[in-house]
Structure formats: structure tokens, C-alpha cells
Design a protein around this motif. Structure first.
Motif, mmCIF file in Angstrom:
data_model
loop_
_atom_site.group_PDB
_atom_site.id
_atom_site.type_symbol
_atom_site.label_atom_id
_atom_site.label_comp_id
_atom_site.label_asym_id
_atom_site.label_seq_id
_atom_site.Cartn_x
_atom_site.Cartn_y
_atom_site.Cartn_z
ATOM 1 N N HIS A 72 -0.388 4.725 7.786
ATOM 2 C CA HIS A 72 -0.194 3.475 7.062
ATOM 3 C C HIS A 72 -1.230 3.342 5.964
ATOM 4 O O HIS A 72 -2.385 3.757 6.111
ATOM 5 N N LYS A 73 -0.805 2.765 4.851
ATOM 6 C CA LYS A 73 -1.696 2.628 3.701
ATOM 7 C C LYS A 73 -2.940 1.828 4.065
ATOM 8 O O LYS A 73 -4.051 2.148 3.624
ATOM 9 N N TYR A 74 -2.765 0.785 4.857
ATOM 10 C CA TYR A 74 -3.885 -0.069 5.257
ATOM 11 C C TYR A 74 -4.294 0.171 6.710
ATOM 12 O O TYR A 74 -4.976 -0.655 7.310
ATOM 13 N N ILE A 202 8.519 -4.723 -11.464
ATOM 14 C CA ILE A 202 9.020 -4.021 -10.280
ATOM 15 C C ILE A 202 10.141 -4.817 -9.616
ATOM 16 O O ILE A 202 11.181 -4.251 -9.220
ATOM 17 N N GLN A 206 13.977 -3.537 -9.079
ATOM 18 C CA GLN A 206 14.561 -3.477 -7.741
ATOM 19 C C GLN A 206 15.879 -4.229 -7.673
ATOM 20 O O GLN A 206 16.862 -3.738 -7.089
ATOM 21 N N GLU A 262 8.094 -4.957 8.970
ATOM 22 C CA GLU A 262 8.784 -4.361 7.827
ATOM 23 C C GLU A 262 8.655 -5.237 6.582
ATOM 24 O O GLU A 262 8.592 -4.731 5.460
ATOM 25 N N ASP A 265 5.147 -4.548 5.225
ATOM 26 C CA ASP A 265 5.107 -3.239 4.563
ATOM 27 C C ASP A 265 5.822 -3.272 3.221
ATOM 28 O O ASP A 265 5.391 -2.618 2.258
ATOM 29 N N GLU A 266 6.909 -4.029 3.126
ATOM 30 C CA GLU A 266 7.636 -4.120 1.867
ATOM 31 C C GLU A 266 6.818 -4.859 0.817
ATOM 32 O O GLU A 266 6.786 -4.474 -0.353
ATOM 33 N N LEU A 268 3.541 -5.024 0.774
ATOM 34 C CA LEU A 268 2.358 -4.218 0.462
ATOM 35 C C LEU A 268 2.646 -3.136 -0.571
ATOM 36 O O LEU A 268 1.711 -2.553 -1.133
ATOM 37 N N LYS A 269 3.905 -2.847 -0.823
ATOM 38 C CA LYS A 269 4.255 -1.860 -1.848
ATOM 39 C C LYS A 269 3.990 -2.381 -3.256
ATOM 40 O O LYS A 269 3.878 -1.596 -4.194
ATOM 41 N N LEU A 270 3.902 -3.701 -3.398
ATOM 42 C CA LEU A 270 3.676 -4.285 -4.717
ATOM 43 C C LEU A 270 2.211 -4.164 -5.110
ATOM 44 O O LEU A 270 1.318 -4.283 -4.255
#
Length: 462
Positions: A72-74, A202, A206, A262, A265-266, A268-270
Motif C-alpha cells: 500500500h502506498k501509505y 483528473i 475520469q 476501497e 484507496d480511490e 488516495l490516488k488523487l
């Protein structure tokens, strides 16, 4: 000697039927009535890509690497705490802290309906629109409420307002420099201006991609595989297409995601969105239980012993969000922030033992916290009444005059070092108020006394 008998021609056979080296005729193969067993095909290892055998093959076998779960990124783990052996917080302890702080500051319950947006306060996600909530938290990051409110006002005055919030569609049409100019009063305007522009771009891309995929699915009948649409009916998908056409910056589809992990996580992509911002949007905007951890919450969790001393804010969120009951997450988050701002003893810059500390109101959770855990002591400054310290020849001693002033006198060893190697003189720092008070007390001691006073100024992490 008897003559040799000649073989009959029928017994000899043709030359083509004979085995080589005069081994006789080829034996006839007798077919068995019992069917033969099929041979088992044993797996053959494929040659390595760099081996000579693989290079000779026309189509070398592909070696599929082992699929490892991406970290995980974090470094969040939604199923296990980063501190599985840490016992706190238990539901009983959390209930007690919530009860004590609620008695002091009043009950904090999640509203049944998200309040309308404010044009004078950026907030941390307490608005109906998810995109508006995200961008408001970007404005309020790493600054005061006054500065973030000034940045919000700058956007409204420059680009106009829609339902009490900045016209984000108009903001998305300009360059990052124009956004930076509008929010320059809020601090970190260059970074935040680029972040806001990137988020808007972004989200727009999307939504265009989602719309095109749903339209293609409607025409061809083949599933588009769009996130959070597998459970929707065709009528609901048509409604989303119309919603994107009306507002290409909508984030309403995020609400269709079932799992909170989820959603986080979505988000956190920003760019510019961290764990705290994602958790705040989940808690305030989407009204789902989440224990958002800001600086006040982080400090209280350490003092209460809910997380280890070296736990980061993200680790504190990961640990406490799994341990705390869902119905307490909103209340504890709000109460920790309120208490951290109003209780003098639980502020970030509190000073134990000071006059303000003694005058301060009693803390309702005083018996539960240990503030010494995060105290950062300053370097000790030795103040002596004697001419020279015999126990430590490397430390510069401080000689006191009867008038109360101090004279710095180097020791014998330090004097030899300065004679051999010149050292640049550095201006001495002024003594703090506590040092002055200690000096006044030490001046009352007799001249022949060898007592010394040590000053330790405590500071808490912000």
C-alpha cells in the motif's frame, strides 16, 4: 562331409524384409487384444529466457513471474493493525474517555444530514458535494482557519460562487497561476494551486472515460468493466451518463463503492490527498464511520497510550480505526480536537509547572494521560556558583558575581585547546524566563556553597 541343405525360397523372404548384419527377417508384430495404457505426460520445465536452448527455439516459452501483492502506498492494512500486540484502546476505555470529554464539552453526534456549505469557513469536508469537500480540505491543510477562509474567499471573489461554494467548473478552466493568485492569502498558494488544478483535471478525465465506456456498453452489450457499476441497472447507468453530461466534475459514483477501504484507496490516488483528508471526507461528507487523525487526535492517542510513542499519524489511524467502536469515531474525533484547543494542559505548546499551568482548569482526563511521553527536553545548561567545575573539565563553567550577572569562564583544558587552535566566537543565547528565575534563586545561596541548578525546558510536539 554331408552336403549343405539349401533353404527353400519361401523360407528366405525378400531382402527388404531382412534386418541388417544378417540378423534375419523382421519379426511380425502381434497385436494384443488388451488395449495399451496411455503414457503419462510429465511436465517439462521451460528453458530460461537467457539460456542457449531458449534462443534456438522459434517461440521461446514465456516465464511468468510470481505475482506479489503490491504494498500500500501509505502502508495501510485494513484487516490488521500495525501494532497487533498493543492492547489499547479497548471499547471500555474508549467509552470512558468519550464520557468524560462529553461531560466537559458536550455531546458530539454526527448530523443526520450534511449541512450546507459555508462561504466563510473552508472546514474539513462538512459539505454535501464530495469534490467540494476534497478541495476545501486542500485549502485548510497546513494553515490556520483564518488563512484557509481567506483562500476560500479569494476563490469565490475571483471565479464566483455556486450554492455557497467556489465555482469549481470555472476554476478548472484557468491556469494554475490564476488559482495561485486567487488563494495567495491562504499560504502555500503555489503548491495548493497546482494541486487543485490537477485534481479537477483528473476528475474531468475520469468522468469522460466513464461516460464513453457506459455508452459503448449500451450499444454493444459487452460489459464495460467500469468501477462501481456492476450492480447498477441500465436505468441507473443512463442516469449516471446524464449526470456526467450535466456536471463533468461530479464524484457521485464514489458513493456506489461498498467498502470503506476501497473508497479511501480511490481518494488516495488523487494528488495532494492523504489519509487524513480521505478519512475526513468519509466521516463528514459520506457519513460513514472513520477515525480521522489530525495533530490533536494524534497527540491525545499518544498521551492516552492508545498507540506506541513512535506511531505515525497514519499508523494511529490504521490501529485505532480497527479498535474503536464505530459509534464512537465521530464523537472522539470531534472531542479530541475541541479539548486540544481549549484545555491548557492538553495543548501542543503547554508548559507544565508554569504559572498558567497552575491557574489552568483541571483536565477531565488528567488521570488517564501521560504527557511525559511526548515531551522533548532541551539541552541542559549547567549554572554553577563555584569558579570551576572539577568533575567535568570539558564543560565551560559559569561564574556568578554577587550582583547577579554571569561571566563565562573557560576551564583549564578548554583554555589550552583555544590557544592551540583558534575558534570562532559565537554569540550566547539569552536565558529563558525559567533560567532567570533559577539564577535569582541561586544567587541567594552563600558564595562558598557548591550547589548547582539545572534547567530543563519542556516542549511538546506540535
Amino acid at each position: 562331409m554331408a552336403p549343405r541343405k539349401k533353404k527353400n525360397a519361401s523360407q528366405i523372404g525378400s531382402v527388404s524384409d531382412n534386418l541388417p548384419h544378417n540378423m534375419g527377417p523382421v519379426p511380425e508384430i502381434i497385436k494384443s487384444e488388451i488395449p495399451a495404457k496411455a503414457l503419462k505426460e510429465e511436465p517439462i520445465d521451460s528453458p530460461l529466457p537467457d539460456s542457449p536452448v531458449a534462443k534456438e527455439l522459434v517461440t521461446p516459452a514465456k516465464v511468468t513471474p510470481e505475482t506479489k501483492k503490491k504494498a500500500h502506498k501509505y502502508k495501510l492494512n485494513y484487516e490488521q493493525s500495525p501494532f497487533p500486540d498493543h492492547p489499547l484502546p479497548t471499547p471500555e476505555v474508549a467509552e470512558e474517555v468519550h464520557r468524560l470529554l462529553s461531560k466537559e464539552h458536550g455531546q458530539r453526534k454526527a448530523p443526520t444530514k450534511v449541512p450546507p456549505p459555508s462561504a466563510t469557513k473552508s472546514g474539513c469536508g462538512e459539505v454535501p458535494d464530495l469534490l467540494d469537500a476534497l478541495l476545501r480540505t486542500v485549502l485548510s491543510a497546513n494553515t490556520s482557519g483564518v488563512n484557509s477562509a481567506a483562500a476560500l474567499q479569494g476563490l469565490i471573489q475571483t471565479f464566483g460562487a455556486v450554492n455557497g461554494s467556489p465555482n469549481w467548473h470555472a476554476v478548472s478552466q484557468v491556469k494554475p497561476e490564476d488559482i495561485t493568485k486567487a488563494i495567495h492569502k491562504g499560504g502555500l498558494s503555489v503548491v495548493k494551486g497546482k494541486t487543485i488544478k490537477n485534481i479537477l483535471s483528473i476528475i474531468h478525465a475520469q468522468n469522460v472515460e466513464r461516460r464513453d465506456a457506459l455508452l459503448r456498453e449500451k450499444v454493444t452489450g459487452e460489459p464495460a468493466g467500469v468501477l462501481a457499476t456492476s450492480h447498477l441497472t441500465q436505468i441507473q447507468k443512463d442516469a449516471e451518463i446524464a449526470r456526467i453530461k450535466e456536471n463533468p466534475l461530479t464524484m457521485a459514483w464514489i458513493f456506489e463503492i461498498k467498502k470503506d477501504s476501497e473508497i479511501i484507496d480511490e481518494l488516495l490516488k488523487l494528488p495532494g490527498i492523504g489519509v487524513k483528508t480521505a478519512s475526513c471526507c468519509l466521516l463528514f461528507n459520506m457519513q460513514r464511520p472513520s477515525f480521522a487523525v489530525d495533530t490533536h487526535v494524534h497527540r491525545h492517542c499518544k498521551w492516552l497510550g492508545w498507540v506506541p510513542l513512535n506511531a505515525t499519524a497514519d499508523q494511529t489511524f490504521n490501529h485505532c480505526d480497527l479498535r474503536l467502536p464505530s459509534h464512537l469515531k465521530y464523537g472522539l474525533h470531534s472531542l479530541f480536537i475541541k479539548h486540544g484547543k481549549t484545555c491548557y494542559k492538553c495543548r501542543a505548546n503547554t508548559n507544565p509547572g508554569s504559572a498558567d499551568w497552575k491557574k489552568a482548569k483541571d483536565c477531565p482526563i488528567e488521570h488517564l494521560v501521560d504527557r511525559e511521553l511526548t515531551r522533548k527536553p532541551r539541552k541542559r545548561r549547567r549554572i554553577e556558583d563555584s569558579d570551576e567545575s572539577e568533575g567535568d573539565s570539558k564543560v565551560t563553567s559559569v561564574k556568578r558575581k554577587s550582583s547577579g550577572s554571569t561571566v563565562v569562564k573557560p576551564t583549564k583544558k578548554a583554555a589550552k585547546i583555544t590557544q592551540s587552535k583558534p575558534v570562532k566566537a559565537t554569540p550566547s543565547r539569552p536565558l529563558r524566563a525559567s533560567a532567570v528565575k533559577a539564577r535569582a534563586q541561586s544567587s541567594q545561596v552563600k558564595d562558598d556553597s557548591e550547589s548547582e541548578v539545572e534547567e530543563v525546558v519542556s516542549e511538546y510536539d506540535e
